[in-house]
Design an enzyme around this catalytic site. Structure first.
Site, PDB file in Angstrom:
ATOM      1  N   TYR A  68      51.331  56.321  40.125  1.00  0.00           N
ATOM      2  CA  TYR A  68      50.275  55.886  41.427  1.00  0.00           C
ATOM      3  C   TYR A  68      49.115  54.881  40.097  1.00  0.00           C
ATOM      4  CZ  TYR A  68      46.975  59.014  39.080  1.00  0.00           C
ATOM      5  OH  TYR A  68      46.014  59.594  38.203  1.00  0.00           O
ATOM      6  N   CYS A  69      48.537  54.327  41.349  1.00  0.00           N
ATOM      7  CA  CYS A  69      47.537  53.551  40.484  1.00  0.00           C
ATOM      8  C   CYS A  69      45.874  52.970  41.343  1.00  0.00           C
ATOM      9  CB  CYS A  69      48.209  51.953  40.222  1.00  0.00           C
ATOM     10  SG  CYS A  69      48.583  50.822  41.573  1.00  0.00           S
ATOM     11  N   HIS A  70      45.405  52.255  41.441  1.00  0.00           N
ATOM     12  CA  HIS A  70      44.415  52.165  42.261  1.00  0.00           C
ATOM     13  C   HIS A  70      44.727  51.709  43.869  1.00  0.00           C
ATOM     14  CE1 HIS A  70      40.195  51.100  43.531  1.00  0.00           C
ATOM     15  NE2 HIS A  70      40.411  49.606  43.623  1.00  0.00           N
ATOM     16  N   GLY A  72      48.006  50.812  44.709  1.00  0.00           N
ATOM     17  CA  GLY A  72      49.037  50.726  44.375  1.00  0.00           C
ATOM     18  C   GLY A  72      50.434  49.461  44.494  1.00  0.00           C
ATOM     19  N   ALA A  97      44.821  56.065  44.145  1.00  0.00           N
ATOM     20  CA  ALA A  97      44.148  56.871  44.034  1.00  0.00           C
ATOM     21  C   ALA A  97      42.932  56.764  45.528  1.00  0.00           C
ATOM     22  CB  ALA A  97      43.567  57.037  42.650  1.00  0.00           C
TER      23      ALA A  97
END
Length: 276
Positions: A68-70, A72, A97
């Site tokens: 995951y990141c901020h 996607g 996130a």
């Protein structure tokens, strides 16, 4: 083309993790360290996308990896890179996130990769790579023109210069592979005819940025997109190298892959916390 990465929304990911022991999977956060410090999912392992190619050995390849990141985007590029390096079950957390926290969420954000089937001739691989580099060079040049600070202008000019040199390298390899090589302009035209006007990573970047304007706005967003593109370019070169047979092709692909890693590290140094 590589197989599609498995996608999960927040609810699906929570159910997946709740039904397993934490030791049964890896929850991988590929944002920058300052983002991780601000908020991260419990138990997440931090390996920024900009450092991922040099830290793959830290990630267990024998169990599922949820990335995951901020929002996607970076996680999509990271998941593809992991898959290309032999990781079996790789999941991209859709919306990242932001979606996890119930904020504005976007659907799957994928740059896509320029088509690589493994059946291309060495010359076809070089032509596809050349188109990727040419269009990324144009993207960086555009960003340099639009940048508002000297630091960013210099960064994008530097990155555009790297892509210029990559194109020179690829054309040189082409002249060694092709018995009767075309001149540079004719070669470029042929490459564009074969691969289309695609950006490095597989799509027209301006269309991508327009579609996901809210996810990648302002200065930091442009750097996030650049990191996604560089990671997928690296992924492309590594996948091509696995199928390459001629020593000169392997050597050139290794060189380009090393330089893409360096570009990611440069971007990472600039992806700092925005000033309040």
């Amino acid at each position: 083309m590589p197989d599609r990465i498995r996608l999960m929304n927040s609810e699906q990911a929570k159910a997946f993790m709740d039904s397993r022991k934490p030791s049964d999977f890896t929850l991988l956060d590929v944002r920058q360290a300052w983002e991780y410090e601000t908020f991260h999912l419990p138990g997440a392992q931090l390996v920024p996308l900009t450092e991922l190619p040099d830290r793959l050995e830290e990630i267990n390849s024998s169990k599922p990896v949820i990335v995951y990141c901020h929002s996607g985007g970076r996680s999509s590029a990271a998941a593809s890179l992991l898959q290309g390096q032999g990781y079996g079950e790789v999941v991209n957390l859709v919306g990242g996130a932001s979606a996890w926290k119930g904020e504005v969420a976007y659907g799957p954000i994928e740059l896509g990769m320029i088509a690589f089937t493994g059946r291309e001739t060495p010359v076809e691989v070089v032509m596809k790579a050349y188109v990727m580099e040419r269009n990324l060079q144009s993207y960086y040049s555009l960003r340099a023109d639009m940048a508002e600070t000297l630091d960013r202008i210099e960064l994008f000019i530097e990155l555009a210069g790297y892509e210029d040199r990559h194109m020179d390298t690829l054309y040189e390899l082409y002249t060694r592979l092709e018995p009767a090589p075309l001149d540079r302009d004719a070669f470029e035209n042929r490459a564009l005819e074969n691969a289309g006007e695609l950006a490095e990573g597989g799509v027209r970047l301006e269309e991508f940025l327009s579609e996901y304007a809210g996810a990648f706005d302002e200065d930091l967003g442009f750097l996030e997109v650049a990191a996604m593109i560089e990671a997928q370019a690296l992924d492309f070169y590594l996948r091509c190298k696995q199928k390459a047979e001629l020593p000169e092709t392997v050597e050139t692909l290794e060189l380009l892959a090393r330089e893409e890693k360096a570009h990611l590290r440069i971007l990472g140094r600039h992806m700092v916390r925005p000033e309040a």
